[in-house]
Design a protein around this motif. Sequence first.
Motif, PDB file in Angstrom:
ATOM      1  N   ARG A  56       0.822  -1.216   0.000  1.00  0.00           N
ATOM      2  CA  ARG A  56       0.000   0.000   0.000  1.00  0.00           C
ATOM      3  C   ARG A  56       0.852   1.261   0.000  1.00  0.00           C
ATOM      4  O   ARG A  56       0.500   2.251  -0.642  1.00  0.00           O
ATOM      5  CB  ARG A  56      -0.908  -0.001   1.230  1.00  0.00           C
ATOM      6  CG  ARG A  56      -1.845   1.207   1.291  1.00  0.00           C
ATOM      7  CD  ARG A  56      -2.500   1.350   2.639  1.00  0.00           C
ATOM      8  NE  ARG A  56      -1.476   1.729   3.625  1.00  0.00           N
ATOM      9  CZ  ARG A  56      -1.657   1.681   4.934  1.00  0.00           C
ATOM     10  NH1 ARG A  56      -2.788   1.241   5.435  1.00  0.00           N
ATOM     11  NH2 ARG A  56      -0.698   2.051   5.760  1.00  0.00           N
ATOM     12  N   ASP A  57       1.974   1.243   0.715  1.00  0.00           N
ATOM     13  CA  ASP A  57       2.692   2.481   1.017  1.00  0.00           C
ATOM     14  C   ASP A  57       3.934   2.777   0.174  1.00  0.00           C
ATOM     15  O   ASP A  57       4.359   3.931   0.107  1.00  0.00           O
ATOM     16  CB  ASP A  57       3.117   2.472   2.490  1.00  0.00           C
ATOM     17  CG  ASP A  57       1.937   2.378   3.435  1.00  0.00           C
ATOM     18  OD1 ASP A  57       0.823   2.773   3.056  1.00  0.00           O
ATOM     19  OD2 ASP A  57       2.135   1.901   4.572  1.00  0.00           O
ATOM     20  N   ILE A  58       4.523   1.774  -0.451  1.00  0.00           N
ATOM     21  CA  ILE A  58       5.837   1.986  -1.064  1.00  0.00           C
ATOM     22  C   ILE A  58       5.834   3.066  -2.139  1.00  0.00           C
ATOM     23  O   ILE A  58       6.761   3.866  -2.233  1.00  0.00           O
ATOM     24  CB  ILE A  58       6.459   0.671  -1.592  1.00  0.00           C
ATOM     25  CG1 ILE A  58       7.923   0.890  -1.948  1.00  0.00           C
ATOM     26  CG2 ILE A  58       5.726   0.152  -2.802  1.00  0.00           C
ATOM     27  CD1 ILE A  58       8.872   0.141  -1.132  1.00  0.00           C
ATOM     28  N   GLY A  59       4.787   3.124  -2.934  1.00  0.00           N
ATOM     29  CA  GLY A  59       4.732   4.139  -3.984  1.00  0.00           C
ATOM     30  C   GLY A  59       4.770   5.546  -3.431  1.00  0.00           C
ATOM     31  O   GLY A  59       5.563   6.384  -3.879  1.00  0.00           O
ATOM     32  N   ASP A  60       3.939   5.812  -2.442  1.00  0.00           N
ATOM     33  CA  ASP A  60       3.922   7.152  -1.846  1.00  0.00           C
ATOM     34  C   ASP A  60       5.234   7.467  -1.141  1.00  0.00           C
ATOM     35  O   ASP A  60       5.713   8.596  -1.204  1.00  0.00           O
ATOM     36  CB  ASP A  60       2.758   7.303  -0.869  1.00  0.00           C
ATOM     37  CG  ASP A  60       1.422   7.431  -1.582  1.00  0.00           C
ATOM     38  OD1 ASP A  60       1.405   7.823  -2.770  1.00  0.00           O
ATOM     39  OD2 ASP A  60       0.395   7.124  -0.948  1.00  0.00           O
ATOM     40  N   ARG A  64       7.390  10.643  -2.430  1.00  0.00           N
ATOM     41  CA  ARG A  64       7.683  11.757  -1.512  1.00  0.00           C
ATOM     42  C   ARG A  64       9.191  11.937  -1.334  1.00  0.00           C
ATOM     43  O   ARG A  64       9.676  13.065  -1.283  1.00  0.00           O
ATOM     44  CB  ARG A  64       6.989  11.523  -0.167  1.00  0.00           C
ATOM     45  CG  ARG A  64       5.484  11.744  -0.241  1.00  0.00           C
ATOM     46  CD  ARG A  64       4.840  11.864   1.130  1.00  0.00           C
ATOM     47  NE  ARG A  64       5.127  10.756   2.016  1.00  0.00           N
ATOM     48  CZ  ARG A  64       4.294   9.743   2.276  1.00  0.00           C
ATOM     49  NH1 ARG A  64       3.110   9.699   1.712  1.00  0.00           N
ATOM     50  NH2 ARG A  64       4.639   8.791   3.103  1.00  0.00           N
ATOM     51  N   TYR A  65       9.920  10.820  -1.256  1.00  0.00           N
ATOM     52  CA  TYR A  65      11.377  10.920  -1.166  1.00  0.00           C
ATOM     53  C   TYR A  65      11.925  11.608  -2.420  1.00  0.00           C
ATOM     54  O   TYR A  65      12.734  12.539  -2.319  1.00  0.00           O
ATOM     55  CB  TYR A  65      12.021   9.539  -0.983  1.00  0.00           C
ATOM     56  CG  TYR A  65      13.501   9.620  -1.183  1.00  0.00           C
ATOM     57  CD1 TYR A  65      14.322  10.112  -0.175  1.00  0.00           C
ATOM     58  CD2 TYR A  65      14.083   9.294  -2.405  1.00  0.00           C
ATOM     59  CE1 TYR A  65      15.691  10.256  -0.372  1.00  0.00           C
ATOM     60  CE2 TYR A  65      15.443   9.435  -2.610  1.00  0.00           C
ATOM     61  CZ  TYR A  65      16.237   9.920  -1.594  1.00  0.00           C
ATOM     62  OH  TYR A  65      17.580  10.088  -1.800  1.00  0.00           O
ATOM     63  N   GLY A  71      13.515  15.657  -7.139  1.00  0.00           N
ATOM     64  CA  GLY A  71      13.082  14.875  -8.291  1.00  0.00           C
ATOM     65  C   GLY A  71      11.652  15.169  -8.696  1.00  0.00           C
ATOM     66  O   GLY A  71      10.896  15.829  -7.981  1.00  0.00           O
ATOM     67  N   VAL A  72      11.298  14.679  -9.862  1.00  0.00           N
ATOM     68  CA  VAL A  72       9.952  14.825 -10.414  1.00  0.00           C
ATOM     69  C   VAL A  72       9.416  13.427 -10.672  1.00  0.00           C
ATOM     70  O   VAL A  72      10.140  12.554 -11.151  1.00  0.00           O
ATOM     71  CB  VAL A  72       9.996  15.630 -11.730  1.00  0.00           C
ATOM     72  CG1 VAL A  72       8.634  15.672 -12.400  1.00  0.00           C
ATOM     73  CG2 VAL A  72      10.526  17.030 -11.478  1.00  0.00           C
ATOM     74  N   ASN A  73       8.164  13.212 -10.344  1.00  0.00           N
ATOM     75  CA  ASN A  73       7.492  11.945 -10.623  1.00  0.00           C
ATOM     76  C   ASN A  73       6.444  12.207 -11.697  1.00  0.00           C
ATOM     77  O   ASN A  73       5.410  12.798 -11.421  1.00  0.00           O
ATOM     78  CB  ASN A  73       6.807  11.413  -9.362  1.00  0.00           C
ATOM     79  CG  ASN A  73       7.777  11.174  -8.231  1.00  0.00           C
ATOM     80  OD1 ASN A  73       8.688  10.380  -8.360  1.00  0.00           O
ATOM     81  ND2 ASN A  73       7.592  11.872  -7.121  1.00  0.00           N
ATOM     82  N   ASP A  74       6.728  11.793 -12.916  1.00  0.00           N
ATOM     83  CA  ASP A  74       5.757  11.983 -13.990  1.00  0.00           C
ATOM     84  C   ASP A  74       5.860  10.816 -14.972  1.00  0.00           C
ATOM     85  O   ASP A  74       6.437   9.784 -14.644  1.00  0.00           O
ATOM     86  CB  ASP A  74       5.923  13.345 -14.670  1.00  0.00           C
ATOM     87  CG  ASP A  74       7.246  13.553 -15.381  1.00  0.00           C
ATOM     88  OD1 ASP A  74       7.939  12.555 -15.685  1.00  0.00           O
ATOM     89  OD2 ASP A  74       7.589  14.717 -15.651  1.00  0.00           O
ATOM     90  N   ALA A  75       5.349  10.983 -16.159  1.00  0.00           N
ATOM     91  CA  ALA A  75       5.296   9.895 -17.136  1.00  0.00           C
ATOM     92  C   ALA A  75       6.656   9.520 -17.701  1.00  0.00           C
ATOM     93  O   ALA A  75       6.786   8.488 -18.365  1.00  0.00           O
ATOM     94  CB  ALA A  75       4.340  10.267 -18.271  1.00  0.00           C
ATOM     95  N   THR A  76       7.687  10.319 -17.437  1.00  0.00           N
ATOM     96  CA  THR A  76       9.003  10.030 -18.022  1.00  0.00           C
ATOM     97  C   THR A  76      10.135   9.915 -17.009  1.00  0.00           C
ATOM     98  O   THR A  76      11.235   9.518 -17.373  1.00  0.00           O
ATOM     99  CB  THR A  76       9.394  11.122 -19.043  1.00  0.00           C
ATOM    100  OG1 THR A  76       9.504  12.369 -18.368  1.00  0.00           O
ATOM    101  CG2 THR A  76       8.376  11.212 -20.169  1.00  0.00           C
ATOM    102  N   GLN A  77       9.895  10.243 -15.762  1.00  0.00           N
ATOM    103  CA  GLN A  77      10.983  10.223 -14.773  1.00  0.00           C
ATOM    104  C   GLN A  77      10.428  10.023 -13.368  1.00  0.00           C
ATOM    105  O   GLN A  77       9.249  10.213 -13.122  1.00  0.00           O
ATOM    106  CB  GLN A  77      11.781  11.520 -14.837  1.00  0.00           C
ATOM    107  CG  GLN A  77      10.947  12.753 -14.585  1.00  0.00           C
ATOM    108  CD  GLN A  77      11.690  14.034 -14.872  1.00  0.00           C
ATOM    109  OE1 GLN A  77      12.890  14.107 -14.693  1.00  0.00           O
ATOM    110  NE2 GLN A  77      10.973  15.052 -15.312  1.00  0.00           N
ATOM    111  N   GLU A  81       5.966   2.643 -11.109  1.00  0.00           N
ATOM    112  CA  GLU A  81       5.096   1.700 -10.402  1.00  0.00           C
ATOM    113  C   GLU A  81       5.363   0.241 -10.771  1.00  0.00           C
ATOM    114  O   GLU A  81       5.503  -0.606  -9.882  1.00  0.00           O
ATOM    115  CB  GLU A  81       3.632   2.041 -10.682  1.00  0.00           C
ATOM    116  CG  GLU A  81       2.635   1.138  -9.986  1.00  0.00           C
ATOM    117  CD  GLU A  81       2.509   1.370  -8.495  1.00  0.00           C
ATOM    118  OE1 GLU A  81       1.991   0.475  -7.800  1.00  0.00           O
ATOM    119  OE2 GLU A  81       2.923   2.436  -8.004  1.00  0.00           O
ATOM    120  N   SER A  82       5.435  -0.083 -12.038  1.00  0.00           N
ATOM    121  CA  SER A  82       5.574  -1.488 -12.429  1.00  0.00           C
ATOM    122  C   SER A  82       6.935  -2.060 -12.059  1.00  0.00           C
ATOM    123  O   SER A  82       7.031  -3.215 -11.629  1.00  0.00           O
ATOM    124  CB  SER A  82       5.298  -1.655 -13.924  1.00  0.00           C
ATOM    125  OG  SER A  82       3.955  -1.290 -14.206  1.00  0.00           O
TER     126      SER A  82
END
Length: 150
Positions: A56-60, A64-65, A71-77, A81-82
């Motif tokens: 449940r938590d690893i993605g968030d 956040r880290y 850093g940026v979390n988007d469709a390219t960087q 998730e997978s």
Amino acid sequence: MTDTYAPRLFARAEDIRATGEAMLARTLPKEAWTHEAHLATCLWLLVERPDIRVDRDIGDLIRRYNEAVGGVNDATQGYHESITRAFVAGVRFYLVRTGETELLAAVNGLLGAPEGQRDWPLRFYSRDKLFSAEARLGFVEPDLGALPRI
């Protein structure tokens, strides 16, 4: 598959715990968030932090880290998730397969095992599918074979 590399092993269990705690606190230097640190933190969370529900938590936690270190979390960087889900499955499989219970031995063993290799997810995913925006932003099922289930 990628070239073989020699993983950077951990010298002490305390170093693994410190890496995990620093990631959670968002104080781990960005350059220290290596492949080895990702896997060590995942294994540590699974075996020593029952208060954290990894699935449940690893993605968030990782998103956040990443943001905390610029850093940026988007469709390219950023967070993927997978890939994360594949490695969580791999770490669990490694723990069951080996029965290793001592933290240092488990992490260092994982780093040399098939489940700890950088290209391990490509055993289950084609490169195009794994590195798609869809697979980065959400979990997509593998197209070459099922991930191990525990």
